[in-house]
Scaffold this active site. Structure first.
Site, PDB file in Angstrom:
ATOM      1  N   ASP A  90       0.838  -1.196   0.000  1.00  0.00           N
ATOM      2  CA  ASP A  90       0.000   0.000   0.000  1.00  0.00           C
ATOM      3  C   ASP A  90       0.875   1.248   0.000  1.00  0.00           C
ATOM      4  O   ASP A  90       2.055   1.199   0.348  1.00  0.00           O
ATOM      5  CB  ASP A  90      -0.971   0.001   1.190  1.00  0.00           C
ATOM      6  CG  ASP A  90      -0.293   0.059   2.551  1.00  0.00           C
ATOM      7  OD1 ASP A  90       0.729  -0.631   2.746  1.00  0.00           O
ATOM      8  OD2 ASP A  90      -0.796   0.781   3.434  1.00  0.00           O
ATOM      9  N   GLU A 154       0.092  -0.959   5.935  1.00  0.00           N
ATOM     10  CA  GLU A 154       1.193  -0.351   6.685  1.00  0.00           C
ATOM     11  C   GLU A 154       1.045   1.169   6.771  1.00  0.00           C
ATOM     12  O   GLU A 154       1.311   1.765   7.805  1.00  0.00           O
ATOM     13  CB  GLU A 154       2.541  -0.727   6.053  1.00  0.00           C
ATOM     14  CG  GLU A 154       3.740  -0.389   6.912  1.00  0.00           C
ATOM     15  CD  GLU A 154       4.224   1.053   6.796  1.00  0.00           C
ATOM     16  OE1 GLU A 154       4.943   1.512   7.705  1.00  0.00           O
ATOM     17  OE2 GLU A 154       3.883   1.731   5.796  1.00  0.00           O
TER      18      GLU A 154
END
Length: 177
Positions: A90, A154
């Site tokens: 991400d 994250e």
């Protein structure tokens, strides 16, 4: 291990590696914005596919309450040490977009450096580990077991990571991360 075989493989496949990385960087896997939820899922699938193409024995997408976690492994011998590679696919939002010199999800190479959202944090590093595995598998130079745990949250605090870790302790067992 023949270091030259690995380097030759990397050199022979450099253009393909770059195109595959660019394809990954083009996916706007912005975990913080619900508008990109499908893109985050698409990126998890792309990471899984890249791991399979690199030579893992098993690759899985684990759905969570948030974004998916990709797990993969290559076992050469259960008695050998196991390395667990952690990373995330991400990315942060690209806002403010007007501060970018090029579109954030269209990779550009300037002075030998790749510019795109995720090129440094963390798709580029994840991809490097995947391609290192591929080069070692193709060169018959892999001398340990390798597991991958690549998450999609994250950048928003990894809320689902603890849940995944608790449920997969045995699967994630390793000698070094």
């Amino acid at each position: 291990m023949n270091r030259q075989d690995i380097l030759s493989y990397i050199d022979a496949n450099k253009d393909r590696f770059l195109e595959e990385l660019f394809d990954l960087l083009r996916i706007p896997s912005v975990s913080a914005d619900p508008a990109f939820k499908d893109d985050v899922q698409r990126c998890a699938v792309a990471v899984k596919e890249s791991l399979l193409e690199a030579g893992v024995d098993v690759a899985e997408i684990h759905q969570t309450a948030g974004h998916p976690i990709v797990y993969a492994e290559r076992t050469i011998d259960p008695s050998k040490p196991t390395v667990l590679v952690y990373g995330h696919y991400d990315v942060q939002p690209a806002d403010p977009v007007d501060l970018w010199n090029s579109p954030p999800f269209e990779p550009v190479v300037k002075d030998g450096k790749i510019f795109a959202r995720g090129a440094c944090d963390d798709k580029g590093q994840v991809f490097m580990h995947v391609k290192a595995l591929e080069a070692m598998v193709q060169s018959n130079a892999l001398h340990c077991n390798v597991k991958f745990m690549i998450e999609g949250e994250e950048e928003v605090g990894s809320e689902s990571l603890g849940w995944f870790l608790e449920r997969n302790r045995e699967k994630l067992a390793n000698d070094v991360i």
